[in-house]
Design a protein around this motif. Structure first.
Motif, mmCIF file in Angstrom:
data_model
loop_
_atom_site.group_PDB
_atom_site.id
_atom_site.type_symbol
_atom_site.label_atom_id
_atom_site.label_comp_id
_atom_site.label_asym_id
_atom_site.label_seq_id
_atom_site.Cartn_x
_atom_site.Cartn_y
_atom_site.Cartn_z
ATOM 1 N N MET A 1 0.995 6.104 0.810
ATOM 2 C CA MET A 1 2.089 6.322 -0.114
ATOM 3 C C MET A 1 3.388 6.475 0.667
ATOM 4 S SD MET A 1 0.866 8.773 -3.177
ATOM 5 C CE MET A 1 -0.527 9.543 -2.448
ATOM 6 N N TYR A 26 1.274 10.774 3.360
ATOM 7 C CA TYR A 26 2.362 9.893 2.943
ATOM 8 C C TYR A 26 3.292 9.655 4.125
ATOM 9 C CZ TYR A 26 4.560 14.486 2.674
ATOM 10 O OH TYR A 26 5.003 15.748 2.967
ATOM 11 N N GLU A 40 13.453 -3.972 -2.821
ATOM 12 C CA GLU A 40 12.523 -2.838 -2.954
ATOM 13 C C GLU A 40 12.709 -2.168 -4.304
ATOM 14 O OE1 GLU A 40 11.736 -0.858 1.366
ATOM 15 O OE2 GLU A 40 13.794 -0.727 0.607
ATOM 16 N N THR A 43 11.209 -4.208 -7.096
ATOM 17 C CA THR A 43 9.745 -4.097 -7.101
ATOM 18 C C THR A 43 9.305 -2.754 -7.664
ATOM 19 O OG1 THR A 43 9.594 -5.574 -5.195
ATOM 20 C CG2 THR A 43 7.694 -4.156 -5.617
ATOM 21 N N TRP A 44 9.940 -1.686 -7.195
ATOM 22 C CA TRP A 44 9.577 -0.344 -7.664
ATOM 23 C C TRP A 44 9.853 -0.195 -9.158
ATOM 24 C CZ3 TRP A 44 12.393 2.604 -3.157
ATOM 25 C CH2 TRP A 44 11.703 2.367 -1.957
ATOM 26 N N SER A 47 7.237 -2.027 -11.153
ATOM 27 C CA SER A 47 5.950 -1.317 -11.071
ATOM 28 C C SER A 47 5.954 -0.023 -11.871
ATOM 29 C CB SER A 47 5.611 -0.983 -9.619
ATOM 30 O OG SER A 47 5.426 -2.156 -8.870
ATOM 31 N N VAL A 97 6.026 6.188 -4.043
ATOM 32 C CA VAL A 97 5.487 4.847 -4.259
ATOM 33 C C VAL A 97 4.027 4.837 -3.818
ATOM 34 C CG1 VAL A 97 5.742 2.399 -3.725
ATOM 35 C CG2 VAL A 97 7.776 3.871 -3.787
ATOM 36 N N GLY A 98 3.148 4.614 -4.773
ATOM 37 C CA GLY A 98 1.725 4.525 -4.484
ATOM 38 C C GLY A 98 1.255 3.090 -4.676
ATOM 39 N N GLY A 99 -0.024 2.865 -4.518
ATOM 40 C CA GLY A 99 -0.568 1.521 -4.643
ATOM 41 C C GLY A 99 -0.356 0.903 -6.006
ATOM 42 N N ASP A 100 -0.462 1.713 -7.062
ATOM 43 C CA ASP A 100 -0.343 1.173 -8.413
ATOM 44 C C ASP A 100 0.615 1.975 -9.298
ATOM 45 O OD1 ASP A 100 -1.895 3.441 -8.543
ATOM 46 O OD2 ASP A 100 -3.403 2.593 -9.866
ATOM 47 N N LYS A 114 -0.995 11.107 -11.832
ATOM 48 C CA LYS A 114 -1.067 9.900 -10.991
ATOM 49 C C LYS A 114 -1.751 10.119 -9.644
ATOM 50 C CE LYS A 114 1.377 7.082 -13.604
ATOM 51 N NZ LYS A 114 0.863 5.830 -14.123
#
Length: 116
Positions: A1, A26, A40, A43-44, A47, A97-100, A114
């Motif tokens: 993360m 993290y 970035e 993308t964030w 998501s 920011v995590g994987g999903d 989460k």
């Protein structure tokens, strides 16, 4: 993360303590020293599923000084992303920011939902 924060921000400090207390690993990034790029942020934002406005630090001095409350509605998404990429202090923090997932701000109940 990835934990994007401003070290002097008390909310960021609370979020960091929360992650540490849960034993979550993290990487950190100082938002003032290494501002997120427009790509970035795009993308964030995509998501996160949140409105782009949630990525603005609406209580920040820079936001107020630029009069963004009145200007943002007239700006398109690309203009907003480019603006956010100019100054880390415009960006809502912390960002986790995590994987999903992507979380902005620190609301423990939301983070609990989460994180493991």
């Amino acid at each position: 993360m990835l934990f994007v924060h401003y070290p002097k921000c008390t909310t960021c400090q609370r979020a960091k303590a929360y992650l540490d207390a849960k034993g979550i690993s993290y990487d950190t990034r100082d938002i003032k020293l290494e501002n997120p790029t427009a790509e970035e942020l795009r993308t964030w934002w995509k998501s996160s599923g949140m409105p782009l406005k949630k990525f603005f630090n609406t209580s920040g001095l820079q936001y107020k000084a630029l009069g963004l409350k009145d200007k943002l509605p007239a700006m398109n998404e690309e203009e907003q992303l480019q603006l956010l990429a100019t100054d880390g202090m415009l960006v809502k923090r912390p960002i986790l920011v995590g994987g999903d997932f992507v979380l902005t701000g620190f609301r423990p109940a939301e983070w609990d939902g989460k994180l493991p």
